[in-house]
Write a protein that holds these residues in place. Structure first.
Motif, PDB file in Angstrom:
ATOM      1  N   MET A   1       4.778 -66.605  82.984  1.00  0.00           N
ATOM      2  CA  MET A   1       6.031 -67.246  83.399  1.00  0.00           C
ATOM      3  C   MET A   1       6.942 -67.412  82.185  1.00  0.00           C
ATOM      4  N   GLU A   2       8.201 -67.125  82.372  1.00  0.00           N
ATOM      5  CA  GLU A   2       9.186 -67.232  81.304  1.00  0.00           C
ATOM      6  C   GLU A   2       9.660 -68.678  81.166  1.00  0.00           C
ATOM      7  N   LEU A   3       9.493 -69.264  79.990  1.00  0.00           N
ATOM      8  CA  LEU A   3       9.925 -70.642  79.749  1.00  0.00           C
ATOM      9  C   LEU A   3      11.378 -70.715  79.309  1.00  0.00           C
ATOM     10  N   ILE A   4      11.756 -69.810  78.412  1.00  0.00           N
ATOM     11  CA  ILE A   4      13.113 -69.885  77.843  1.00  0.00           C
ATOM     12  C   ILE A   4      13.545 -68.494  77.413  1.00  0.00           C
ATOM     13  N   ARG A   5      14.819 -68.207  77.584  1.00  0.00           N
ATOM     14  CA  ARG A   5      15.362 -66.885  77.217  1.00  0.00           C
ATOM     15  C   ARG A   5      16.711 -67.050  76.535  1.00  0.00           C
ATOM     16  N   LEU A   6      16.881 -66.353  75.425  1.00  0.00           N
ATOM     17  CA  LEU A   6      18.183 -66.219  74.785  1.00  0.00           C
ATOM     18  C   LEU A   6      18.705 -64.822  75.105  1.00  0.00           C
ATOM     19  N   GLN A   7      19.895 -64.746  75.675  1.00  0.00           N
ATOM     20  CA  GLN A   7      20.461 -63.467  76.091  1.00  0.00           C
ATOM     21  C   GLN A   7      21.805 -63.248  75.406  1.00  0.00           C
ATOM     22  N   ASN A   8      21.853 -62.294  74.464  1.00  0.00           N
ATOM     23  CA  ASN A   8      23.099 -61.936  73.769  1.00  0.00           C
ATOM     24  C   ASN A   8      23.784 -63.166  73.160  1.00  0.00           C
ATOM     25  N   VAL A   9      22.994 -64.003  72.506  1.00  0.00           N
ATOM     26  CA  VAL A   9      23.497 -65.258  71.944  1.00  0.00           C
ATOM     27  C   VAL A   9      24.106 -65.030  70.565  1.00  0.00           C
ATOM     28  N   SER A  10      25.275 -65.606  70.357  1.00  0.00           N
ATOM     29  CA  SER A  10      25.939 -65.578  69.053  1.00  0.00           C
ATOM     30  C   SER A  10      26.286 -67.007  68.645  1.00  0.00           C
ATOM     31  N   LEU A  11      26.242 -67.238  67.327  1.00  0.00           N
ATOM     32  CA  LEU A  11      26.550 -68.565  66.798  1.00  0.00           C
ATOM     33  C   LEU A  11      27.131 -68.414  65.407  1.00  0.00           C
ATOM     34  N   GLY A  12      28.163 -69.177  65.119  1.00  0.00           N
ATOM     35  CA  GLY A  12      28.768 -69.131  63.802  1.00  0.00           C
ATOM     36  C   GLY A  12      29.176 -70.514  63.336  1.00  0.00           C
ATOM     37  N   TYR A  13      29.356 -70.629  62.028  1.00  0.00           N
ATOM     38  CA  TYR A  13      29.857 -71.862  61.432  1.00  0.00           C
ATOM     39  C   TYR A  13      31.146 -71.527  60.695  1.00  0.00           C
ATOM     40  N   GLY A  14      31.651 -72.467  59.921  1.00  0.00           N
ATOM     41  CA  GLY A  14      32.916 -72.256  59.231  1.00  0.00           C
ATOM     42  C   GLY A  14      32.908 -71.062  58.300  1.00  0.00           C
ATOM     43  N   HIS A  15      31.743 -70.777  57.677  1.00  0.00           N
ATOM     44  CA  HIS A  15      31.684 -69.691  56.707  1.00  0.00           C
ATOM     45  C   HIS A  15      31.459 -68.332  57.355  1.00  0.00           C
ATOM     46  N   GLY A  16      31.260 -68.286  58.691  1.00  0.00           N
ATOM     47  CA  GLY A  16      31.116 -67.005  59.357  1.00  0.00           C
ATOM     48  C   GLY A  16      29.959 -67.002  60.336  1.00  0.00           C
ATOM     49  N   PRO A  17      29.703 -65.839  60.971  1.00  0.00           N
ATOM     50  CA  PRO A  17      28.645 -65.753  61.986  1.00  0.00           C
ATOM     51  C   PRO A  17      27.253 -65.887  61.365  1.00  0.00           C
TER      52      PRO A  17
END
Length: 632
Positions: A1-17
């Motif tokens: 069983m799948e508990l958690i999935r990240l799909q095409n996730v992007s995250l950035g802060y002030g200094h960049g991705p």
């Protein structure tokens, strides 16, 4: 069983991705190791999984009613609270809220009864979610199981770093999580603590995602490796060793494709030159069209070209050198004693280390390893009656707490303070340790733990000591940096005394282990794994543990020929096993050397030979057990 999935996730802060198009999933019961260079974004992924951060793009899907337990890298508690108050905090708050709503319900009248009753039911559900009336007993059992028996009423201020990590783990487990997120859980744990953690993680019924630079822990506890680099995650089946083998195979294949592709580009470039010459000489429009077609093909090939296999990110460039010395004695300790109040760490301890030896100093947390090392660095001298250091030997020290650094200096000032390097050369050395131009003016006190360790190592490299004394030199460093240090120390021709909890690291560089035990020093020849197998046979595979235990039983038994006599078959098997064990260690060193040299083909060949060798060795162990059982 799948508990958690990240799909095409992007995250950035002030200094960049930080993360770009990250996709992976965690299944129920799976054990995942998340690795990557310092600063790659591993903790950011944990913050996304706990809900502390939200992605800039992409989706995070969680299973219904998913319970998550999180143990952060830096554990912060109210030090005035007791251990039990910490683990029961959520439950106690929920209980107080339940009691408050009980009072409101009891005093409600008329139309207010319905709303008071609904509020009471919600408070009751919240209380049950925190463990309800049974949590206190569960907490007692959990603390006892995790090694904090008898510490329930102790204040957090009295706990060691390792005990605080265990307390944080207990706090997370009491929530009965479906998935446990651990950020460097091996920090502050000694070898026994790490061995316990390995066994616990393997037996934990839920899923685990562990961020760690401890390669041995990842080998023992992980069944999937998630490698984060350049903002992207790649998934590998198997433990850390399987991941390393897979990466080597990828690099070998990429190198082969790169070589073929470069030949193809060279051929096209030569064709374009010839076509240019023909078109210029003949002026024929047909050659002009052919030339344009060849140029277009060359551009397409360049755009699709196979990239050259790159070295792993964050690998520092370090080398330690030592001048030849005529001294025979590197360290001689006699009648060493040390106590803090009524607690005696050492009593009449003695130790000898010869010039050129590579020695690990080990023992449980709090046994006095760092205390002894500090005394060695501060008082050690040829004319000292207690701690004698070989004449003319220069001692270089890497401190666990990094107290040898001056927090008020800049990075550049700290390096040139050694007097062994000019300002002009300093940046070249610092850049080898991943410091950039803008870092030179940073205050040492503002550096991260990893940056401070890299600065310590840069100072050691400029000093060129004959005798290296290293106290947890790989703390806060990522795996490529650890491997770079291992390679440098493997080539160091001086004397080495190292304190470390990194088994991979110790197995690669030391040839003797000194254990701090019963107020003294006890010596074991061989690498760390050999020492650990002798001291803790229960952690071996079953057959190897039995052979080690039985050997000790025979050694402790009365010297009766009838008891101690081996049959010819037993003697032959024992000799073959001992020879095969020596061969196994040789092959492990060959694999490690090939990895660090970047010789991927030889690394793969050696790894294959090692697996075949281990399979034959396991069969010999099984035969030995059968023969001994038949003889008993």
């Amino acid at each position: 069983m799948e508990l958690i999935r990240l799909q095409n996730v992007s995250l950035g802060y002030g200094h960049g991705p930080v993360l770009r198009d990250v996709t992976f999933r965690v299944l129920a019961g799976s054990k995942c190791g998340l690795i990557g260079p310092n600063g790659a974004g591993k903790t950011s992924i944990l913050r996304l999984l706990t809900g502390e951060a939200s992605p800039d793009a992409g989706r995070i899907t969680r299973g219904p009613h998913l319970r998550t337990g999180y143990v952060p890298q830096h554990v912060a508690f109210d030090e005035s609270q007791t251990v039990q108050e910490i683990v029961l905090a959520d439950n106690m708050r929920a209980r107080e809220e339940l009691r408050r709503h009980e009072g409101l319900l009891a005093s409600a009248a008329g139309d207010g009864v319905t709303s008071a009753s609904d509020a009471y039911e919600r408070a009751r559900e919240d209380y049950e979610r925190t463990g309800g009336d049974l949590l206190e007993q569960r907490a007692v059992e959990m603390l006892d199981a995790l090694g904090l028996a008898g510490r329930r009423d102790h204040r957090v201020a009295a706990l060691s770093g390792g005990e605080r990590n265990v307390l944080s783990l207990a706090q997370a487990l009491l929530g009965d999580p479906d998935i446990l997120l651990l950020d460097e859980p091996g920090n502050h744990l000694d070898f026994a603590g790490i061995a316990w953690l390995e066994g616990f993680l393997r037996g934990f019924r839920g899923a685990v995602l562990i961020v760690s630079h401890n390669r041995y822990l990842l080998d023992r506890a992980a069944s999937t490796i998630l490698h984060l680099e350049n903002g992207e995650v790649k998934t590998y089946a198997g433990n850390y060793s399987a991941y390393r083998a897979a990466v080597l195979r990828e690099k070998i294949a990429q190198q082969a494709d790169y070589v073929v592709n470069q030949k193809r580009l060279a051929q096209l470039e030569e064709q374009v030159k010839r076509f240019e010459e023909f078109a210029r000489r003949t002026g024929d429009p047909k050659w002009g069209r052919r030339l344009r077609a060849r140029r277009s093909l060359l551009e397409r090939e360049r755009e699709d070209a196979v990239e050259k296999p790159a070295a792993e990110m964050s690998a520092i460039n370090v080398a330690f050198t030592a001048e030849a010395t005529r001294a025979d004695v590197a360290l001689q300790v006699r009648r060493y004693a040390k106590a803090f109040g009524e607690r005696a760490l050492f009593d009449n301890a003695s130790l000898d280390v010869a010039v050129g030896e590579r020695v690990a100093l080990v023992g449980p947390n709090g046994c006095g390893k760092t205390t002894f090392v500090r005394d060695l660095v501060e008082y050690g001298a040829w004319d000292d009656a207690t701690i004698r250091v070989g004449p003319s030997l220069r001692v270089g020290y890497c401190a666990q707490q990094q107290e040898v650094l001056d927090d008020n200096r800049t990075v550049l000032e700290e390096l040139i303070s050694t007097g062994a390097i000019t300002r002009d050369r300093a940046f070249g050395v610092l850049s080898q340790f991943l410091f950039r131009t803008k870092d030179l003016a940073k205050r040492v006190g503002d550096l991260s733990g990893g940056e401070r360790n890299r600065l310590q190592l840069a100072k050691l490299m400029t000093l060129q000591p004959d005798f290296l004394v290293l106290d947890e030199p790989t703390n806060h460093l990522d795996i490529p940096a650890c491997e770079a240090i291992e390679e440098a120390l493997a080539n160091f021709n001086g004397t080495l005394l190292v304190v470390s909890h990194d088994r991979y690291f110790l197995d690669k560089i030391v040839g003797r282990v000194i254990e701090v035990r019963d107020g003294g020093f006890e010596s074991y020849e061989g690498n760390f794994s050999e020492y650990w197998q002798e001291r803790h046979p229960q952690t071996l595979p079953a057959s190897r543990g039995r052979i080690a235990t039985r050997r000790r039983e025979r050694e402790r038994a009365p010297r009766d020929d009838a008891v101690r006599r081996e049959t010819p078959q037993q003697a032959e098997l024992r000799q073959r096993i001992e020879a095969m064990e020596r061969g196994r260690h040789d092959l492990e060193r060959q694999v490690a050397d090939a990895f660090t040299r970047g010789d991927h083909k030889e690394g793969t060949r050696s790894a294959t030979r090692l697996e075949q060798h281990k399979a034959r060795l396991d069969k010999l162990y099984a035969q030995w057990i059968e023969v001994e059982d038949a003889a008993r």
